[in-house]
Write an enzyme that holds these catalytic residues in place. Structure first.
Site, PDB file in Angstrom:
ATOM      1  N   HIS A 101       0.956  -0.837   0.369  1.00  0.00           N
ATOM      2  CA  HIS A 101       0.131  -0.134   0.174  1.00  0.00           C
ATOM      3  C   HIS A 101       0.701   0.620   0.269  1.00  0.00           C
ATOM      4  O   HIS A 101       2.221   1.299   0.739  1.00  0.00           O
ATOM      5  CB  HIS A 101      -0.859  -0.327   1.403  1.00  0.00           C
ATOM      6  CG  HIS A 101      -0.282   0.360   2.747  1.00  0.00           C
ATOM      7  ND1 HIS A 101      -0.115   1.454   3.343  1.00  0.00           N
ATOM      8  CD2 HIS A 101      -0.522  -1.115   3.578  1.00  0.00           C
ATOM      9  CE1 HIS A 101       0.587   0.634   3.976  1.00  0.00           C
ATOM     10  NE2 HIS A 101      -0.051  -0.498   4.182  1.00  0.00           N
ATOM     11  N   ASP A 103      -0.499   4.339   0.783  1.00  0.00           N
ATOM     12  CA  ASP A 103      -0.705   5.580   1.894  1.00  0.00           C
ATOM     13  C   ASP A 103      -0.009   5.221   3.210  1.00  0.00           C
ATOM     14  O   ASP A 103       0.353   4.501   3.611  1.00  0.00           O
ATOM     15  CB  ASP A 103      -2.345   5.279   2.208  1.00  0.00           C
ATOM     16  CG  ASP A 103      -2.446   3.734   2.747  1.00  0.00           C
ATOM     17  OD1 ASP A 103      -2.574   2.994   1.806  1.00  0.00           O
ATOM     18  OD2 ASP A 103      -3.333   3.948   3.832  1.00  0.00           O
ATOM     19  N   ASP A 134       6.434   1.632   6.181  1.00  0.00           N
ATOM     20  CA  ASP A 134       5.182   1.506   6.578  1.00  0.00           C
ATOM     21  C   ASP A 134       4.165   1.757   5.706  1.00  0.00           C
ATOM     22  O   ASP A 134       3.439   2.765   6.190  1.00  0.00           O
ATOM     23  CB  ASP A 134       4.966   1.163   7.398  1.00  0.00           C
ATOM     24  CG  ASP A 134       3.407   0.055   8.205  1.00  0.00           C
ATOM     25  OD1 ASP A 134       2.924  -0.026   6.373  1.00  0.00           O
ATOM     26  OD2 ASP A 134       2.582   0.442   9.076  1.00  0.00           O
ATOM     27  N   GLU A 169      -4.570   1.159   3.098  1.00  0.00           N
ATOM     28  CA  GLU A 169      -4.991   0.623   4.095  1.00  0.00           C
ATOM     29  C   GLU A 169      -4.993   1.205   5.394  1.00  0.00           C
ATOM     30  O   GLU A 169      -5.678   0.377   6.368  1.00  0.00           O
ATOM     31  CB  GLU A 169      -3.937  -0.345   3.484  1.00  0.00           C
ATOM     32  CG  GLU A 169      -3.159  -1.568   4.456  1.00  0.00           C
ATOM     33  CD  GLU A 169      -3.057  -1.884   5.855  1.00  0.00           C
ATOM     34  OE1 GLU A 169      -3.376  -2.447   6.713  1.00  0.00           O
ATOM     35  OE2 GLU A 169      -1.942  -0.393   6.215  1.00  0.00           O
ATOM     36  N   GLU A 170      -4.055   2.186   5.763  1.00  0.00           N
ATOM     37  CA  GLU A 170      -3.627   2.723   6.727  1.00  0.00           C
ATOM     38  C   GLU A 170      -5.102   3.430   8.076  1.00  0.00           C
ATOM     39  O   GLU A 170      -5.947   3.424   8.887  1.00  0.00           O
ATOM     40  CB  GLU A 170      -2.658   3.585   6.908  1.00  0.00           C
ATOM     41  CG  GLU A 170      -1.930   3.337   6.666  1.00  0.00           C
ATOM     42  CD  GLU A 170      -0.797   2.068   7.874  1.00  0.00           C
ATOM     43  OE1 GLU A 170      -1.770   1.865   8.814  1.00  0.00           O
ATOM     44  OE2 GLU A 170       0.079   1.893   7.230  1.00  0.00           O
ATOM     45  N   HIS A 434       4.014   3.564  12.264  1.00  0.00           N
ATOM     46  CA  HIS A 434       3.183   3.672  12.876  1.00  0.00           C
ATOM     47  C   HIS A 434       3.882   5.461  13.808  1.00  0.00           C
ATOM     48  O   HIS A 434       3.149   5.808  14.693  1.00  0.00           O
ATOM     49  CB  HIS A 434       2.105   3.089  13.896  1.00  0.00           C
ATOM     50  CG  HIS A 434       1.593   2.248  12.704  1.00  0.00           C
ATOM     51  ND1 HIS A 434      -0.329   1.861  12.744  1.00  0.00           N
ATOM     52  CD2 HIS A 434       1.683   2.015  11.010  1.00  0.00           C
ATOM     53  CE1 HIS A 434      -0.010   1.347  12.131  1.00  0.00           C
ATOM     54  NE2 HIS A 434       0.530   1.032  10.642  1.00  0.00           N
TER      55      HIS A 434
END
Length: 467
Positions: A101, A103, A134, A169-170, A434
């Site tokens: 992903h 995003d 990520d 996705e996030e 994150h």
């Protein structure tokens, strides 16, 4: 092209020589603040999708490269843009779908970053920036592996390839299931590689074979029709904060283990993992003890957890001598492999309703569900992936569970039940995905690109037959 070198040697050389370009391309992607959460500029996610599509076009390998969206069923709104590219298989070869992903998470408190979150910065063998690990590194690992395969064996290989780079996705993948349904024919594959997980450490590769599910919801606790003076009525009237604190405390026992009847645990062995390692990787200070019971990895991989991730209440700066009439909290629960997420949510809601103190009124909203996942490790693709990881990293891979969730994998299983799903990744325990100062370990990225390029070569060379 490969008369003097074996195909695998050629892949190794091509993967190594392509790393500088791949890292430069990754840096360009990191500079795009592609946050798909509500309240952020959606144009940045579109710009990120366009940049990724340009990179895919640049490989020269795909018949179609498109930016597509799907409708979010619950709202009727368009989801965020994904990149979909297809290259059909030939001569009986399988088709592999490569997922990542583009995003990213919001940056949080920018003052906690040691360098600008959207300015890629190299320090101590790591690339820092939001999305550096990520999951824009997952996007670039796929593209770099394909470039290496093309350079090593030519662009006329027979392996079918689908690229699916999601853009939300996030933010919960809310249009994911509809996207699968809308594009099922284009996405159908024999093997699906989801590059959105991690490794055992920065030297040892891993295949993720279990993932916890998750359920997330907003709880409103109300005890008063309006705010009241704490001196006039405190001690006789329950305020919402008191009720919320007592209610939330009932979710855990004295050891910090989840105390909700109906939440299940999975009985499975875990490898050795010390409290010292936990303290190092999680940032747990001396004097603060871990919570729960059983092996540490058993608590993370195989048992449920409940976390309060947000709260709306009067802030410290706005505090007054007032009884709060209502408080809202966001509760995020991780669900043990084997239990449906909706069943786990029902158990938590029932617990909260049964333990509401002083007759507090409860309201539940914004429920979200993602089922856990267990990988079938008996397939030929799993064997090929383990072999490629060993060759790419020079270390035998390990099978790991992950305490986090990738809810859309359940959608993939439902839509493509015959596909073998491999969950890999480029993160290591110090990537801080994150969190502030997210980073990518550069050597891990090099090894991940090589391992995936070798996997592609293996599937192209021996097709869909068991090795």
């Amino acid at each position: 092209m490969t008369s003097e070198l074996s195909r695998q040697d050629a892949v190794r050389d091509a993967a190594a020589s392509g790393i500088p370009t791949a890292l430069a391309d990754l840096g360009a992607l990191v500079r795009i603040p592609s946050i798909a959460f509500p309240g952020f500029d959606p144009a940045t996610v579109r710009r990120s999708a366009e940049a990724v599509a340009d990179l895919v076009h640049g490989t020269g390998l795909f018949e179609t490269v498109e930016i597509r969206t799907a409708v979010v069923p619950e709202t009727g709104e368009q989801g965020n843009p994904a990149v979909l590219a297809t290259r059909p298989a030939r001569n009986g070869r399988p088709t592999i779908l490569l997922y990542a992903h583009h995003d990213v998470q919001p940056v949080g408190d920018e003052s906690l970053w040691e360098s600008s979150p959207f300015e890629p910065t190299v320090r101590g063998g790591r690339l820092y920036g939001r999305g550096a690990a990520d999951d824009k590194a997952g996007v670039m690992a796929h593209i770099a592996a394909l470039r290496a395969l093309k350079a090593a064996v030519g662009e006329d290989f027979d392996l079918g390839v689908v690229l699916f780079f999601e853009g939300e996705e996030e933010a919960g993948s809310r249009s994911f299931a509809q996207f699968l349904a809308d594009n099922a024919d284009a996405l159908r594959a024999d093997v699906i590689v989801v590059a959105d997980s991690g490794n055992w450490d920065d030297r040892t590769p891993a295949l993720t074979v279990s993932l916890r599910g998750n359920t997330r919801f907003t709880l409103r606790v109300r005890t008063l029709e309006h705010a009241s003076h704490s001196g006039m009525f405190g001690g006789a009237v329950p305020d919402a904060m008191m009720a919320t604190v007592k209610l939330l405390a009932s979710l855990w026992d004295a050891d910090g283990a989840v105390a909700v009847e109906g939440l299940e645990e999975r009985d499975a062995d875990t490898p050795p993992y010390s409290e010292e390692t936990l303290r190092d990787e999680a940032g747990l200070p001396d004097g603060v003890s871990p919570v729960g019971r059983g092996t540490i990895l058993g608590r993370i991989w195989n048992k449920p957890s409940i976390t309060v991730t947000g709260i709306d209440a009067p802030s410290v700066v706005n505090a007054s001598n007032t009884l709060a009439p209502e408080v809202s909290v966001v509760i995020s629960a991780r669900v043990a492999p084997g239990q449906p997420a909706r069943e786990a949510y029902a158990a938590i809601e029932a617990h909260l309703r049964a333990h509401a103190p002083f007759g507090a009124q409860l309201e539940f909203n914004d429920q979200d569900f993602g089922d856990p996942f267990l990988v079938d490790t008996s397939g030929w693709a799993v064997a090929a992936a383990r072999e490629a990881l060993h060759e790419g990293y020079g270390v035998e891979p390990v099978d790991i569970g992950v305490g986090g969730s990738i809810p859309f994998i359940a959608d993939l299983v439902r839509e493509f039940p015959g596909a073998q799903i491999l969950v890999t990744g480029v993160e290591d325990p110090h990537s801080k995905a994150h969190s502030p100062n997210e980073s990518l370990h550069l050597e891990t990225f090099r090894n991940a690109v090589l391992a995936e390029a070798l996997l592609l070569e293996k599937l192209d060379a021996r097709g869909g037959q068991d090795g």
